[in-house]
Design a protein around this motif. Structure first.
Motif, PDB file in Angstrom:
ATOM      1  N   PHE A 153      25.063  -9.071   4.847  1.00 17.13           N
ATOM      2  CA  PHE A 153      25.543  -9.346   6.198  1.00 17.13           C
ATOM      3  C   PHE A 153      27.049  -9.177   6.214  1.00 17.13           C
ATOM      4  CE2 PHE A 153      25.328 -13.468   4.059  1.00 17.13           C
ATOM      5  CZ  PHE A 153      26.572 -14.032   4.317  1.00 17.13           C
ATOM      6  N   LEU A 154      27.599  -9.163   7.394  1.00 18.63           N
ATOM      7  CA  LEU A 154      29.038  -9.021   7.564  1.00 18.63           C
ATOM      8  C   LEU A 154      29.617 -10.408   7.793  1.00 18.63           C
ATOM      9  CD1 LEU A 154      31.307  -6.885   7.775  1.00 18.63           C
ATOM     10  CD2 LEU A 154      30.951  -6.912  10.256  1.00 18.63           C
ATOM     11  N   LEU A 155      30.389 -10.907   6.828  1.00 23.37           N
ATOM     12  CA  LEU A 155      31.038 -12.217   6.954  1.00 23.37           C
ATOM     13  C   LEU A 155      32.480 -11.985   7.365  1.00 23.37           C
ATOM     14  CD1 LEU A 155      31.249 -15.261   6.679  1.00 23.37           C
ATOM     15  CD2 LEU A 155      31.593 -14.959   4.206  1.00 23.37           C
TER      16      LEU A 155
ATOM     17  N   LYS B  66      34.201  -8.838   6.004  1.00 23.94           N
ATOM     18  CA  LYS B  66      33.806  -8.429   4.652  1.00 23.94           C
ATOM     19  C   LYS B  66      32.302  -8.252   4.549  1.00 23.94           C
ATOM     20  CE  LYS B  66      37.664 -10.661   2.220  1.00 23.94           C
ATOM     21  NZ  LYS B  66      38.383 -11.053   3.429  1.00 23.94           N
ATOM     22  N   LEU B  67      31.883  -7.190   3.894  1.00 24.81           N
ATOM     23  CA  LEU B  67      30.466  -6.949   3.657  1.00 24.81           C
ATOM     24  C   LEU B  67      30.005  -7.816   2.485  1.00 24.81           C
ATOM     25  CD1 LEU B  67      27.877  -5.311   4.206  1.00 24.81           C
ATOM     26  CD2 LEU B  67      28.706  -3.638   2.538  1.00 24.81           C
ATOM     27  N   ILE B  68      28.956  -8.598   2.706  1.00 28.17           N
ATOM     28  CA  ILE B  68      28.396  -9.460   1.666  1.00 28.17           C
ATOM     29  C   ILE B  68      27.078  -8.857   1.192  1.00 28.17           C
ATOM     30  CG2 ILE B  68      27.527 -11.756   1.118  1.00 28.17           C
ATOM     31  CD1 ILE B  68      30.543 -11.660   1.689  1.00 28.17           C
ATOM     32  N   ASP B  69      26.939  -8.715  -0.103  1.00 19.83           N
ATOM     33  CA  ASP B  69      25.708  -8.204  -0.704  1.00 19.83           C
ATOM     34  C   ASP B  69      25.433  -9.051  -1.943  1.00 19.83           C
ATOM     35  OD1 ASP B  69      23.571  -6.833  -1.677  1.00 19.83           O
ATOM     36  OD2 ASP B  69      24.543  -4.876  -1.748  1.00 19.83           O
TER      37      ASP B  69
ATOM     38  N   PRO C 211      19.249 -21.155   6.332  1.00 20.16           N
ATOM     39  CA  PRO C 211      19.300 -20.465   5.031  1.00 20.16           C
ATOM     40  C   PRO C 211      20.218 -19.250   5.130  1.00 20.16           C
ATOM     41  CG  PRO C 211      17.026 -20.923   5.679  1.00 20.16           C
ATOM     42  CD  PRO C 211      17.881 -21.209   6.878  1.00 20.16           C
ATOM     43  N   VAL C 212      21.107 -19.104   4.195  1.00 18.86           N
ATOM     44  CA  VAL C 212      22.082 -18.019   4.284  1.00 18.86           C
ATOM     45  C   VAL C 212      21.391 -16.666   4.266  1.00 18.86           C
ATOM     46  CG1 VAL C 212      22.520 -17.894   1.796  1.00 18.86           C
ATOM     47  CG2 VAL C 212      24.292 -17.171   3.413  1.00 18.86           C
ATOM     48  N   GLN C 213      20.244 -16.572   3.589  1.00 18.53           N
ATOM     49  CA  GLN C 213      19.560 -15.285   3.519  1.00 18.53           C
ATOM     50  C   GLN C 213      18.918 -14.883   4.851  1.00 18.53           C
ATOM     51  OE1 GLN C 213      17.660 -14.093  -0.239  1.00 18.53           O
ATOM     52  NE2 GLN C 213      17.895 -16.218  -0.892  1.00 18.53           N
ATOM     53  N   SER C 214      18.771 -15.844   5.763  1.00 17.78           N
ATOM     54  CA  SER C 214      18.230 -15.508   7.085  1.00 17.78           C
ATOM     55  C   SER C 214      19.241 -14.743   7.930  1.00 17.78           C
ATOM     56  CB  SER C 214      17.816 -16.781   7.825  1.00 17.78           C
ATOM     57  OG  SER C 214      18.954 -17.549   8.208  1.00 17.78           O
ATOM     58  N   LEU C 215      20.486 -14.652   7.471  1.00 18.65           N
ATOM     59  CA  LEU C 215      21.550 -13.999   8.242  1.00 18.65           C
ATOM     60  C   LEU C 215      21.649 -12.511   7.954  1.00 18.65           C
ATOM     61  CD1 LEU C 215      24.258 -16.781   7.842  1.00 18.65           C
ATOM     62  CD2 LEU C 215      22.723 -16.392   9.783  1.00 18.65           C
ATOM     63  N   TYR C 216      20.648 -11.966   7.295  1.00 25.09           N
ATOM     64  CA  TYR C 216      20.639 -10.536   6.978  1.00 25.09           C
ATOM     65  C   TYR C 216      20.953  -9.692   8.217  1.00 25.09           C
ATOM     66  CZ  TYR C 216      19.051  -5.858   5.926  1.00 25.09           C
ATOM     67  OH  TYR C 216      19.003  -4.494   5.782  1.00 25.09           O
ATOM     68  N   GLY C 217      21.873  -8.747   8.054  1.00 27.33           N
ATOM     69  CA  GLY C 217      22.155  -7.771   9.097  1.00 27.33           C
ATOM     70  C   GLY C 217      22.965  -8.291  10.265  1.00 27.33           C
ATOM     71  N   LYS C 218      23.521  -9.496  10.160  1.00 25.41           N
ATOM     72  CA  LYS C 218      24.239 -10.104  11.277  1.00 25.41           C
ATOM     73  C   LYS C 218      25.736 -10.184  10.989  1.00 25.41           C
ATOM     74  CE  LYS C 218      20.271 -12.914  12.761  1.00 25.41           C
ATOM     75  NZ  LYS C 218      19.284 -12.231  11.929  1.00 25.41           N
ATOM     76  N   HIS C 219      26.500 -10.405  12.053  1.00 21.89           N
ATOM     77  CA  HIS C 219      27.929 -10.654  11.899  1.00 21.89           C
ATOM     78  C   HIS C 219      28.149 -12.157  11.928  1.00 21.89           C
ATOM     79  CE1 HIS C 219      32.311 -10.474  13.489  1.00 21.89           C
ATOM     80  NE2 HIS C 219      32.297 -10.441  12.168  1.00 21.89           N
TER      81      HIS C 219
ATOM     82  N   LEU D  49      27.087  -3.129  11.911  1.00 20.58           N
ATOM     83  CA  LEU D  49      25.789  -3.761  12.181  1.00 20.58           C
ATOM     84  C   LEU D  49      24.721  -2.723  12.496  1.00 20.58           C
ATOM     85  CD1 LEU D  49      26.719  -6.947  14.267  1.00 20.58           C
ATOM     86  CD2 LEU D  49      26.430  -6.698  11.803  1.00 20.58           C
ATOM     87  N   LEU D  50      25.099  -1.685  13.214  1.00 20.55           N
ATOM     88  CA  LEU D  50      24.137  -0.618  13.506  1.00 20.55           C
ATOM     89  C   LEU D  50      23.727   0.106  12.235  1.00 20.55           C
ATOM     90  CD1 LEU D  50      25.627   0.824  16.818  1.00 20.55           C
ATOM     91  CD2 LEU D  50      23.448  -0.388  16.562  1.00 20.55           C
ATOM     92  N   ALA D  51      24.625   0.194  11.284  1.00 18.25           N
ATOM     93  CA  ALA D  51      24.292   0.824  10.000  1.00 18.25           C
ATOM     94  C   ALA D  51      23.238   0.007   9.268  1.00 18.25           C
ATOM     95  CB  ALA D  51      25.546   0.961   9.147  1.00 18.25           C
ATOM     96  N   PHE D  52      23.333  -1.307   9.360  1.00 20.56           N
ATOM     97  CA  PHE D  52      22.289  -2.164   8.791  1.00 20.56           C
ATOM     98  C   PHE D  52      20.943  -1.833   9.423  1.00 20.56           C
ATOM     99  CE2 PHE D  52      25.668  -5.322   7.714  1.00 20.56           C
ATOM    100  CZ  PHE D  52      25.343  -5.482   6.383  1.00 20.56           C
ATOM    101  N   LYS D  53      20.969  -1.731  10.738  1.00 24.80           N
ATOM    102  CA  LYS D  53      19.732  -1.556  11.491  1.00 24.80           C
ATOM    103  C   LYS D  53      19.099  -0.204  11.219  1.00 24.80           C
ATOM    104  CE  LYS D  53      17.993  -2.469  16.151  1.00 24.80           C
ATOM    105  NZ  LYS D  53      18.372  -2.840  17.525  1.00 24.80           N
ATOM    106  N   GLU D  54      19.924   0.807  11.052  1.00 22.91           N
ATOM    107  CA  GLU D  54      19.394   2.161  10.928  1.00 22.91           C
ATOM    108  C   GLU D  54      19.067   2.551   9.482  1.00 22.91           C
ATOM    109  OE1 GLU D  54      22.388   4.520  12.713  1.00 22.91           O
ATOM    110  OE2 GLU D  54      22.045   3.755  14.740  1.00 22.91           O
TER     111      GLU D  54
END
Length: 511
Positions: A3-5, A8-11, A69-77, A187-192
């Protein structure tokens, strides 16, 4: 977990399934502006702004990070309070308008709750400016309804919310997060390109289709399903229970539907309160008004219909509503088979339902004809916002030729399960709608039928008296009387001016 924090990109795929966003910010990233107050989603000190792309636009919602849960924030800002000043500095040489307005109106005293208030107001500002919607007192009060302040009182905070647009103009604040092309493109890059690792061996799984969900649940039979997690996560934060594998159903498209199919409204189990609220606002205003009284905006942004029903709490507010409309529940087994259970047969006892271990709630079906009939919902609680019902009444009356041809009186907070007053319903059947003698007989029937529980929220006698008064209130409204009703929305000047007249009507004051 990606996600984008802030910027910064978080992985990071090393965290347990139940690691909260609050812990992640404070312990892993050193972003200590986000505070822990209650660890139960009640105080709002831990509020985060969470942005998602909807119909090509970036929209921000507030979440309680202590039970997310922090992992539920996948793909979000994900926006923490630290980023607002950085973004504001880049855009205009100053603070974000929400921060600046709080400074100018002295909205902070001890400061502990202030980051949560600021993010709630910042979300309101961003969304209102990107959609050209005015910020009024009602929208400000709604935005901060889940934020508790123990120092200043709310007047200066509300003043700050109302003055954000003026503050932005004076500071020449020109760039919105919600309009930032760099944020949107990431965020669109996450989605696509990316997709949650729904079929991997990770501990937090996020299927996006019903087929994937069934496949994941088959492979992880002991995994616990989570949607909003607004109740489930309390097991972790309050009782220190560690979860193993969690299956997040909040991304499953088939469980997110709100569809009108001929004569039926179908609501997916993972539809949030806020989504149902938005859908109901112009179509079913009485449902909308009830939803505004359920929990806080942060909770409504994550809490789901299916979770509220499956949790089987006797004080849940949606089961009485569904009982009033005779809703059917579609249950889905992990082998793909389904069965239908009426809401009246779903609850078997305290915290007991018909759900089998290999089943989940898929959706709810409500008759459009019944939705078109007279209905009202009354919630009695000690606070207007973010409080549990002492008494909840959902009413539906079908009228034909001035006679009552169908009656539903469903209660929450009265017994071990949500209940219908069957004998009382029968006493009203066939009666002329304005027959006051029939009403009095009905209330006598209710007094003999119900035996409410007593607990910390209310005594049995109080609950019974309130139930009787609420039925009278519904009868008055059915007959066209303009009865004062307090909802979670701002009160009009005419209501506020009634003063002592309202307080003398106990049964109507709390409704």
């Amino acid at each position: 977990m990606k996600f984008l924090l802030n910027d910064k990109l978080i992985d990071d795929n090393t965290l347990p399934s139940d690691f909260t966003a609050l812990r992640y910010l404070r312990e892993e990233r050193g972003l200590t502006g986000t505070k822990e107050g209650c660890a139960s989603g009640d105080c709002g000190a831990c509020t985060l702004l969470v942005g998602v792309i909807k119909e090509g636009e970036l929209h921000y919602s507030t979440f309680n990070s202590c039970i997310t849960p922090v992992q539920s924030l996948y793909g979000k800002h994900v926006v923490s309070v630290e980023y607002l000043s950085e973004f504001g500095g880049k855009a205009s040489g100053g603070l974000h308008p929400a921060q600046q307005a709080m400074v100018e109106h002295h909205g902070s005293q001890c400061g502990f709750c202030t980051p949560g208030f600021v993010l709630s107001l910042a979300g309101l500002f961003e969304n209102s400016q990107s959609s050209d919607k005015a910020i009024d007192r009602e929208s400000v009060c709604d935005a901060i309804s889940g934020n508790l302040c123990r120092c200043t009182g709310y007047r200066p905070i509300i003043d700050a919310g109302l003055d954000m647009v003026r503050t932005a103009k004076d500071a020449q604040f020109i760039e919105l997060m919600s309009k930032n092309d760099n944020i949107k493109s990431q965020l669109l890059a996450f989605k696509e390109v990316e997709k949650p690792a729904s079929l991997s061996n990770q501990s937090y799984l996020q299927p996006t289709t019903l087929a994937e969900l069934l496949q994941v649940k088959t492979a992880h039979a002991d995994a616990i399903m989570i949607a909003g997690g607004t109740d489930l996560m309390l097991e972790n934060t309050q009782r220190f229970h560690d979860f193993g594998t969690l299956i997040d159903v909040s991304h499953v498209a088939e469980l997110k539907q709100i569809q009108c199919n001929g004569t039926t409204l179908t609501l997916g189990a993972s539809v949030t309160y806020s989504e149902l609220e938005y859908f109901s606002k112009t179509r079913y205003p009485h449902i909308y008004n009830l939803l505004s009284r359920i929990a806080s905006r942060q909770i409504r942004n994550r809490g789901t219909i299916g979770g509220n029903v499956a949790n089987a709490s006797p004080i849940a507010d949606l089961p009485p509503l569904l009982l009033a409309f005779d809703a059917d529940i579609q249950l889905l087994k992990i082998d793909g088979s389904t069965r239908t259970v009426n809401i009246a047969d779903f609850y078997q006892g305290y915290k007991q339902t018909q759900l089998a271990k290999d089943e989940m709630i898929a959706s709810f079906d409500v008759s459009l004809n019944k939705l078109a009939q007279f209905h009202r919902f009354y919630k009695v609680s000690k606070r207007m916002e973010d409080d549990i019902s002492s008494v909840m009444l959902a009413v539906r009356f079908e009228v034909d030729n001035g006679h009552l041809t169908d009656v539903r009186l469903a209660f929450g907070g009265m017994a071990a399960t949500p209940i219908r007053a069957l004998k009382t319903e029968a006493a009203l059947m066939g009666k002329v709608i304005n027959d006051e003698q029939a009403l009095l007989q009905t209330i006598d029937t209710l007094r003999s039928e119900l035996m409410p529980l007593s607990d910390m929220r209310a005594s049995s006698r109080y609950r019974l008296d309130m139930a009787c008064n609420l039925i009278r209130k519904a009868w008055l409204e059915l007959n066209g009387t303009d009865v004062v009703t307090f909802s979670g929305h701002a009160l009009s000047e005419s209501v506020l001016s009634l003063g002592n007249e309202i307080t003398s009507q106990e049964g109507m004051t709390h409704a």
